[in-house]
Scaffold this active site. Structure first.
Site, mmCIF file in Angstrom:
data_model
loop_
_atom_site.group_PDB
_atom_site.id
_atom_site.type_symbol
_atom_site.label_atom_id
_atom_site.label_comp_id
_atom_site.label_asym_id
_atom_site.label_seq_id
_atom_site.Cartn_x
_atom_site.Cartn_y
_atom_site.Cartn_z
ATOM 1 N N ASP A 105 11.568 -12.418 -1.087
ATOM 2 C CA ASP A 105 11.497 -11.697 -2.345
ATOM 3 C C ASP A 105 10.649 -10.455 -2.053
ATOM 4 O O ASP A 105 9.943 -10.405 -1.039
ATOM 5 C CB ASP A 105 10.827 -12.587 -3.400
ATOM 6 C CG ASP A 105 10.626 -11.875 -4.721
ATOM 7 O OD1 ASP A 105 11.570 -11.216 -5.193
ATOM 8 O OD2 ASP A 105 9.518 -11.972 -5.275
ATOM 9 N N ASP B 53 7.294 -15.806 -4.660
ATOM 10 C CA ASP B 53 6.083 -16.167 -5.399
ATOM 11 C C ASP B 53 6.383 -16.898 -6.694
ATOM 12 O O ASP B 53 5.463 -17.334 -7.378
ATOM 13 C CB ASP B 53 5.256 -14.910 -5.702
ATOM 14 C CG ASP B 53 5.968 -13.977 -6.661
ATOM 15 O OD1 ASP B 53 5.337 -13.520 -7.628
ATOM 16 O OD2 ASP B 53 7.167 -13.696 -6.451
ATOM 17 N N ASP C 206 8.718 -8.374 -4.845
ATOM 18 C CA ASP C 206 7.568 -8.238 -5.734
ATOM 19 C C ASP C 206 6.617 -9.425 -5.619
ATOM 20 O O ASP C 206 7.014 -10.575 -5.808
ATOM 21 C CB ASP C 206 8.039 -8.083 -7.179
ATOM 22 C CG ASP C 206 8.890 -6.832 -7.385
ATOM 23 O OD1 ASP C 206 8.810 -5.909 -6.558
ATOM 24 O OD2 ASP C 206 9.632 -6.790 -8.383
#
Length: 172
Positions: free
Chosen positions: A14, A137, A16
């Protein structure tokens, strides 16, 4: 060089809060330009810095050295800006400064389910889902485990030590 780790064929990240400490569609505003002091740092319209966490470039290079296919799967609402940032950010790759996007064979960035990102990566690469590891996250993206992908949630706020994760989660 890292020893005693069996690397997966494909590692997907990912963006961000996994590779960089912000939401590209919320915390920064285009246009982006390279910092005068560091080619690995971008500056947005208001002076906010965009850069990878400090250990990311070394991790990406090590995985590249191990012939791991690297990919991005991001549900950003600003895919154009995510790709622009990856293109403008210059990082050391194989001994010379290159756009960060060159680390990644596949960049899948659009709003929606990570399942769709992974289906495209699988269809385009031919890599079995069971040979993919995904770092993110957000625990909601654990849904990719239904495909057979190994999901590893990024748990530290300031960096991602993927090599430690791999050492602890992969066969060695």
């Amino acid at each position: 060089m890292v020893k005693n780790i069996e690397f997966p064929k494909c590692v997907v990240f990912d963006l961000d809060y996994t590779l960089w400490p912000l939401w590209i569609d919320t915390h920064v505003t285009a246009p982006f330009k390279p910092s005068k002091n560091d080619p690995g740092v971008l500056i947005d319209k208001y002076g906010t810095e965009i850069c990878f966490y400090s250990d990311i470039t070394g991790i990406l290079q090590e995985l590249r050295n191990q012939k791991v296919t690297l990919c991005v799967a991001s549900r950003t609402c600003a895919p154009k800006y995510a790709k622009q940032a990856l293109n403008l950010m210059k990082v050391p790759i194989d001994g010379s400064l290159k756009p960060a996007i060159e680390f990644f064979t596949y960049v899948k960035a659009w709003p929606g389910s990570k399942m769709d990102h992974f289906k495209e990566i699988h269809n385009e690469s031919g890599i079995d889902y069971r040979e993919m590891v995904f770092f993110d996250d957000e625990s909601r993206n654990r849904e990719v485990e239904r495909l057979g992908v190994t999901f590893l949630e990024k748990i530290k706020k300031n960096s991602l030590n993927i090599l430690s994760f791999l050492k602890n989660h992969m066969h060695g």
